[in-house]
Scaffold this motif. Structure first.
Motif, PDB file in Angstrom:
ATOM      1  N   SER A 148      -5.893  55.790  45.677  1.00 17.74           N
ATOM      2  CA  SER A 148      -4.964  54.664  45.562  1.00 17.74           C
ATOM      3  C   SER A 148      -4.318  54.351  46.904  1.00 17.74           C
ATOM      4  CB  SER A 148      -3.888  54.976  44.521  1.00 17.74           C
ATOM      5  OG  SER A 148      -4.462  55.110  43.232  1.00 17.74           O
ATOM      6  N   ASP A 149      -3.929  55.422  47.619  1.00 21.92           N
ATOM      7  CA  ASP A 149      -3.321  55.202  48.939  1.00 21.92           C
ATOM      8  C   ASP A 149      -4.311  54.552  49.902  1.00 21.92           C
ATOM      9  OD1 ASP A 149      -1.013  56.337  47.980  1.00 21.92           O
ATOM     10  OD2 ASP A 149      -1.410  58.330  48.828  1.00 21.92           O
ATOM     11  N   ARG A 150      -5.566  55.024  49.866  1.00 21.27           N
ATOM     12  CA  ARG A 150      -6.563  54.436  50.768  1.00 21.27           C
ATOM     13  C   ARG A 150      -6.845  52.979  50.399  1.00 21.27           C
ATOM     14  NH1 ARG A 150      -9.043  59.614  50.210  1.00 21.27           N
ATOM     15  NH2 ARG A 150     -10.459  58.785  48.618  1.00 21.27           N
ATOM     16  N   ILE A 151      -6.910  52.732  49.109  1.00 20.68           N
ATOM     17  CA  ILE A 151      -7.160  51.357  48.671  1.00 20.68           C
ATOM     18  C   ILE A 151      -6.009  50.450  49.093  1.00 20.68           C
ATOM     19  CG2 ILE A 151      -7.315  49.870  46.645  1.00 20.68           C
ATOM     20  CD1 ILE A 151      -8.836  52.183  45.276  1.00 20.68           C
ATOM     21  N   LEU A 152      -4.768  50.947  48.903  1.00 21.10           N
ATOM     22  CA  LEU A 152      -3.604  50.138  49.277  1.00 21.10           C
ATOM     23  C   LEU A 152      -3.599  49.846  50.775  1.00 21.10           C
ATOM     24  CD1 LEU A 152      -1.013  48.834  48.232  1.00 21.10           C
ATOM     25  CD2 LEU A 152       0.182  50.966  48.742  1.00 21.10           C
ATOM     26  N   THR A 153      -3.909  50.884  51.556  1.00 19.63           N
ATOM     27  CA  THR A 153      -3.965  50.693  53.011  1.00 19.63           C
ATOM     28  C   THR A 153      -5.071  49.718  53.391  1.00 19.63           C
ATOM     29  OG1 THR A 153      -3.124  52.932  53.373  1.00 19.63           O
ATOM     30  CG2 THR A 153      -4.217  51.859  55.227  1.00 19.63           C
ATOM     31  N   ALA A 154      -6.239  49.903  52.751  1.00 20.68           N
ATOM     32  CA  ALA A 154      -7.371  49.027  53.063  1.00 20.68           C
ATOM     33  C   ALA A 154      -7.095  47.586  52.653  1.00 20.68           C
ATOM     34  CB  ALA A 154      -8.627  49.545  52.373  1.00 20.68           C
ATOM     35  N   MET A 155      -6.268  47.407  51.631  1.00 23.63           N
ATOM     36  CA  MET A 155      -5.951  46.047  51.191  1.00 23.63           C
ATOM     37  C   MET A 155      -4.870  45.403  52.053  1.00 23.63           C
ATOM     38  SD  MET A 155      -7.829  45.080  48.676  1.00 23.63           S
ATOM     39  CE  MET A 155      -9.019  45.809  47.545  1.00 23.63           C
ATOM     40  N   ILE A 156      -3.828  46.167  52.331  1.00 20.58           N
ATOM     41  CA  ILE A 156      -2.653  45.581  52.980  1.00 20.58           C
ATOM     42  C   ILE A 156      -2.898  45.289  54.451  1.00 20.58           C
ATOM     43  CG2 ILE A 156      -0.293  46.064  53.724  1.00 20.58           C
ATOM     44  CD1 ILE A 156       0.256  47.257  51.057  1.00 20.58           C
ATOM     45  N   LEU A 157      -3.431  46.248  55.198  1.00 17.76           N
ATOM     46  CA  LEU A 157      -3.551  46.072  56.643  1.00 17.76           C
ATOM     47  C   LEU A 157      -4.384  44.843  57.021  1.00 17.76           C
ATOM     48  CD1 LEU A 157      -3.853  49.740  57.960  1.00 17.76           C
ATOM     49  CD2 LEU A 157      -1.874  48.222  57.972  1.00 17.76           C
ATOM     50  N   PRO A 158      -5.597  44.671  56.466  1.00 14.53           N
ATOM     51  CA  PRO A 158      -6.340  43.450  56.825  1.00 14.53           C
ATOM     52  C   PRO A 158      -5.617  42.175  56.391  1.00 14.53           C
ATOM     53  CG  PRO A 158      -7.795  45.067  55.826  1.00 14.53           C
ATOM     54  CD  PRO A 158      -6.401  45.553  55.611  1.00 14.53           C
ATOM     55  N   ASN A 159      -4.990  42.244  55.199  1.00 20.63           N
ATOM     56  CA  ASN A 159      -4.284  41.043  54.728  1.00 20.63           C
ATOM     57  C   ASN A 159      -3.064  40.738  55.589  1.00 20.63           C
ATOM     58  OD1 ASN A 159      -5.266  39.768  51.978  1.00 20.63           O
ATOM     59  ND2 ASN A 159      -5.696  41.962  51.861  1.00 20.63           N
ATOM     60  N   ILE A 160      -2.380  41.788  56.038  1.00 19.89           N
ATOM     61  CA  ILE A 160      -1.250  41.562  56.945  1.00 19.89           C
ATOM     62  C   ILE A 160      -1.738  40.885  58.228  1.00 19.89           C
ATOM     63  CG2 ILE A 160       0.395  42.726  58.470  1.00 19.89           C
ATOM     64  CD1 ILE A 160       0.985  44.666  56.237  1.00 19.89           C
ATOM     65  N   PHE A 161      -2.841  41.353  58.744  1.00 25.63           N
ATOM     66  CA  PHE A 161      -3.397  40.740  59.952  1.00 25.63           C
ATOM     67  C   PHE A 161      -3.746  39.269  59.696  1.00 25.63           C
ATOM     68  CE2 PHE A 161      -7.196  39.546  62.401  1.00 25.63           C
ATOM     69  CZ  PHE A 161      -6.686  39.657  63.691  1.00 25.63           C
ATOM     70  N   VAL A 162      -4.379  39.015  58.540  1.00 26.82           N
ATOM     71  CA  VAL A 162      -4.748  37.642  58.195  1.00 26.82           C
ATOM     72  C   VAL A 162      -3.509  36.769  58.074  1.00 26.82           C
ATOM     73  CG1 VAL A 162      -5.759  36.180  56.409  1.00 26.82           C
ATOM     74  CG2 VAL A 162      -6.918  38.277  57.113  1.00 26.82           C
ATOM     75  N   VAL A 163      -2.462  37.295  57.394  1.00 24.86           N
ATOM     76  CA  VAL A 163      -1.256  36.505  57.174  1.00 24.86           C
ATOM     77  C   VAL A 163      -0.528  36.254  58.500  1.00 24.86           C
ATOM     78  CG1 VAL A 163       1.036  36.537  56.139  1.00 24.86           C
ATOM     79  CG2 VAL A 163      -0.953  37.148  54.786  1.00 24.86           C
ATOM     80  N   ILE A 164      -0.433  37.297  59.344  1.00 27.23           N
ATOM     81  CA  ILE A 164       0.215  37.102  60.644  1.00 27.23           C
ATOM     82  C   ILE A 164      -0.544  36.062  61.457  1.00 27.23           C
ATOM     83  CG2 ILE A 164       0.728  38.210  62.848  1.00 27.23           C
ATOM     84  CD1 ILE A 164       1.408  40.747  61.322  1.00 27.23           C
ATOM     85  N   SER A 165      -1.865  36.139  61.405  1.00 28.45           N
ATOM     86  CA  SER A 165      -2.663  35.129  62.105  1.00 28.45           C
ATOM     87  C   SER A 165      -2.416  33.741  61.524  1.00 28.45           C
ATOM     88  CB  SER A 165      -4.149  35.476  62.002  1.00 28.45           C
ATOM     89  OG  SER A 165      -4.408  36.752  62.573  1.00 28.45           O
ATOM     90  N   ALA A 166      -2.315  33.686  60.181  1.00 29.64           N
ATOM     91  CA  ALA A 166      -2.038  32.393  59.544  1.00 29.64           C
ATOM     92  C   ALA A 166      -0.656  31.883  59.935  1.00 29.64           C
ATOM     93  CB  ALA A 166      -2.148  32.521  58.028  1.00 29.64           C
ATOM     94  N   TYR A 167       0.329  32.811  60.001  1.00 27.29           N
ATOM     95  CA  TYR A 167       1.663  32.418  60.438  1.00 27.29           C
ATOM     96  C   TYR A 167       1.613  31.804  61.835  1.00 27.29           C
ATOM     97  CZ  TYR A 167       4.051  34.849  56.605  1.00 27.29           C
ATOM     98  OH  TYR A 167       4.519  35.240  55.384  1.00 27.29           O
ATOM     99  N   PHE A 196      -3.159  41.783  43.007  1.00 24.73           N
ATOM    100  CA  PHE A 196      -4.323  41.745  42.112  1.00 24.73           C
ATOM    101  C   PHE A 196      -5.528  42.444  42.735  1.00 24.73           C
ATOM    102  CE2 PHE A 196      -1.942  38.282  40.049  1.00 24.73           C
ATOM    103  CZ  PHE A 196      -2.080  38.672  38.719  1.00 24.73           C
ATOM    104  N   ASP A 197      -5.723  42.313  44.033  1.00 20.32           N
ATOM    105  CA  ASP A 197      -6.832  43.036  44.677  1.00 20.32           C
ATOM    106  C   ASP A 197      -6.648  44.537  44.552  1.00 20.32           C
ATOM    107  OD1 ASP A 197      -7.995  40.656  45.369  1.00 20.32           O
ATOM    108  OD2 ASP A 197      -7.308  40.677  47.452  1.00 20.32           O
ATOM    109  N   TYR A 198      -5.398  44.958  44.749  1.00 21.28           N
ATOM    110  CA  TYR A 198      -5.113  46.393  44.642  1.00 21.28           C
ATOM    111  C   TYR A 198      -5.362  46.892  43.223  1.00 21.28           C
ATOM    112  CZ  TYR A 198      -2.352  50.688  44.376  1.00 21.28           C
ATOM    113  OH  TYR A 198      -1.938  51.972  44.155  1.00 21.28           O
TER     114      TYR A 198
END
Length: 459
Positions: A157-176, A33-35
Motif C-alpha cells: 500500500s505504501d509503495r502504491i501510494l508513493t507510486a501514485m502520488i509522486l508522478p501525479n504531484i509532478f504532473v500537477v506542479i507542471s500543470a500549475y 481512486f487510482d490508489y
C-alpha cells in the motif's frame, strides 16, 4: 453606485483560482481512486495467494491410520510457513469445528462450499487476513483456513501510494506552471494596454490602437475610444466658446478704452483728472484679468485634449517676447535684457509663448522701477530651459508653492496682478512634462525657471 462589489480579486488571481482549484480537486480525486484501484488489485492478488495456499493444503492432507487427526506433510508445511515478511497460520477443522491440524489460535471461520471466504481476523493479537475453504475429504467435509499478517500488504500500500502520488504531484506542479505561464501570457495584452494608458497624462485623449488587441478586448477599446472622442469634441467646443468669449470681451473693453482716450483728449474731465486715471487703471486691470482668465482656461482646456506637438525653438520664443514687453519695461525704467542660447523642445508653440509671456509679465509687474530683468534660454545639465531673473522683492521659500496656485497673491506685494500668471506657467509646464522652479537670487530677487525633459528635447 459601483458596478463591482468592493474587494474584488484581480483578474489574474481569479483566473488562477478558477483553473487551479478544479485542477487540485481533480488531482485529489484521481489519486484517491487510482490508489483504491491499485490497492484492491494488490489485495486480490494476495487473497488469491492465500486461496492457492488453502488449495495446496487440501491437496496434501492425509489421514493418520491411528486416529482421526489429519497431518500435513513436513515439506508442505515448511513451504507454507516460509515467509520472510509475515507470520503464516493455518488450520484444518472438521464439520463440527474440531481442530484436526495446524494452529489452534486460528479461530473457526465460516465457509460455504465451493466458494472461498476472505475475512479479516485477529490472531495472537495481530491483524491478519484469512482465506477459508470447505473441501471434501475421505474423513468428511473439512474447513481449511490459511491466514497471514499484513506486513506485505501494508508495504505494498505504501509503495502504491508513493507510486501514485509522486508522478501525479509532478504532473500537477507542471500543470500549475503551465497555467501560470498561460494566464500571464494571456493577460499580456491587458498589461500592454494598462502600460499605454498609464504612460499617458490625463490630458492625452488619443485613440487606443485596437487592431492588434485580442478580439475580446476590441469592444472595450472601441468604447474607450468613443469616450475619448466625445471628450475631444467637448473640449473643442469649449475651445470655440473661449475664442468667441475672448473676442466678445476684448472688443467692448477696447472700445471703452478708446472712448476714454477720446474723452481725455477732448478735456471731458477738467475738474477731476485723477478720476480719469483711476478709470484707466481699472480698465487695464479688467482687461488684464479677462485676458489671464481666458488664457488659463484655454491652457487648461487644451491640456485635456491631444495637442499636435512640434519642435519649438525656445530662443526664438524668447526673442519674440522682446518686442512685446520692451515698451512696458522702458516705461518703468527696467533694463530688460536677454541672454539666449539655442534650445528647443517638443510642444505646443502658443502655450509656450503664453508661459514665457506670463513669466516676463510677472517680473515687470512686481519689480520696482529702474530694476533689471534678464531672460535666459539654453541647456543646463542636458535639459533645455527658459528662465526669467529679476532683482525685485522675491518670494519667500514657504510661499513659493502657494504662488503657483490660482488667484493667490503674496500678502503685501505691490503690482496690479490677478494671481493667475504663475498658475498659467505651471499649467503649461504640466502639459509639456516640464518643471517650474522658483528660487531666490543673491542680493534679492526671484528666479523663475521652466525646465523641460531631456527626452522631449531629443524627439
Amino acid at each position: 453606485m459601483s458596478l463591482f462589489p468592493p474587494n474584488q480579486p484581480g483578474l489574474h488571481r481569479r483566473l488562477i483560482l478558477t483553473l487551479l482549484l478544479p485542477l487540485t480537486v481533480i488531482f485529489t480525486i484521481g489519486v484517491f481512486f487510482d490508489y483504491r484501484l491499485a490497492q484492491q488489485t494488490a489485495a486480490i492478488a494476495y487473497d488469491q495467494s492465500l486461496a492457492d495456499a488453502a488449495l495446496d493444503i487440501a491437496a496434501h492432507l492425509k489421514s493418520r491410520a491411528s486416529s482421526e487427526m489429519i497431518a500435513l506433510s513436513t515439506e508442505a508445511e515448511a513451504m507454507l510457513r516460509n515467509d520472510s515478511s509475515d507470520q503464516v497460520y493455518f488450520s484444518v477443522r472438521n464439520a463440527s469445528g474440531q481442530l484436526l491440524a495446524g494452529d489452534a489460535e486460528v479461530p473457526l471461520l465460516r465457509a460455504e462450499s465451493p466458494a472461498l471466504t476472505y475475512v479479516d481476523a485477529i490472531i495472537s493479537g495481530r491483524k491478519t487476513r484469512a482465506a477459508t475453504l470447505q473441501v471434501a475429504h475421505a474423513s468428511g467435509a473439512l474447513r481449511v483456513t490459511v491466514a497471514e499478517t499484513l506486513t506485505k500488504r501494508d508495504r505494498a500500500s505504501d509503495r502504491i501510494l508513493t507510486a501514485m502520488i509522486l508522478p501525479n504531484i509532478f504532473v500537477v506542479i507542471s500543470a500549475y506552471g503551465v497555467v501560470l505561464l498561460g494566464v500571464r501570457f494571456g493577460l499580456k495584452p491587458l498589461r500592454q494596454i494598462e502600460t499605454e494608458i498609464g504612460a499617458r497624462s490625463p490630458r492625452d485623449l488619443r485613440e487606443l490602437d485596437a487592431t492588434m488587441a485580442p478580439r475580446e478586448l476590441r469592444p472595450l477599446l472601441r468604447r474607450l475610444n468613443e469616450l475619448f472622442e466625445q471628450l475631444r469634441l467637448a473640449s473643442a467646443g469649449q475651445q470655440r466658446f473661449l475664442a468667441d468669449a475672448a473676442h466678445q470681451l476684448r472688443t467692448p473693453l477696447a472700445g471703452l478704452q478708446a472712448q476714454l482716450d477720446l474723452a481725455d483728449a477732448e478735456g471731458s474731465f477738467p475738474v477731476n483728472a485723477d478720476r480719469l486715471t483711476r478709470i484707466h487703471d481699472s480698465i487695464e486691470r479688467i482687461s488684464h484679468l479677462a485676458n489671464q482668465l481666458l488664457t488659463y482656461s484655454r491652457a487648461e482646456s487644451s491640456a485635456s485634449m491631444a495637442q499636435d506637438r512640434v519642435k519649438v525653438d525656445l530662443r526664438e520664443i524668447a526673442e519674440h517676447s522682446a518686442s512685446v514687453f520692451i515698451d512696458r519695461a522702458l516705461a518703468k525704467g527696467i533694463d530688460l535684457g536677454f541672454d539666449l542660447e539655442p534650445a528647443s523642445t517638443s510642444g505646443v508653440p502658443w502655450m509656450l509663448r503664453e508661459a514665457l509671456a506670463n513669466m516676463i509679465d510677472n517680473a515687470i509687474r512686481y519689480t520696482p522701477n529702474n530694476s533689471v530683468i534678464t531672460v535666459l534660454s539654453g541647456h543646463r545639465d542636458g535639459f533645455p530651459f527658459v528662465e526669467v531673473i529679476d532683482n525685485g522683492p522675491g518670494i519667500s521659500v514657504e510661499l513659493r508653492e502657494l504662488a503657483l496656485e490660482r488667484f493667490y497673491r503674496i500678502p503685501g506685494s505691490g503690482g496690479d496682478g490677478c494671481g493667475l500668471g504663475l498658475a498659467i506657467v505651471r499649467e503649461v509646464a504640466d502639459v509639456h512634462g516640464a518643471v517650474v522652479q522658483l528660487s531666490g537670487v543673491e542680493g534679492g530677487g526671484l528666479r523663475i525657471t521652466l525646465v523641460f525633459p531631456r527626452a522631449v528635447a531629443e524627439t
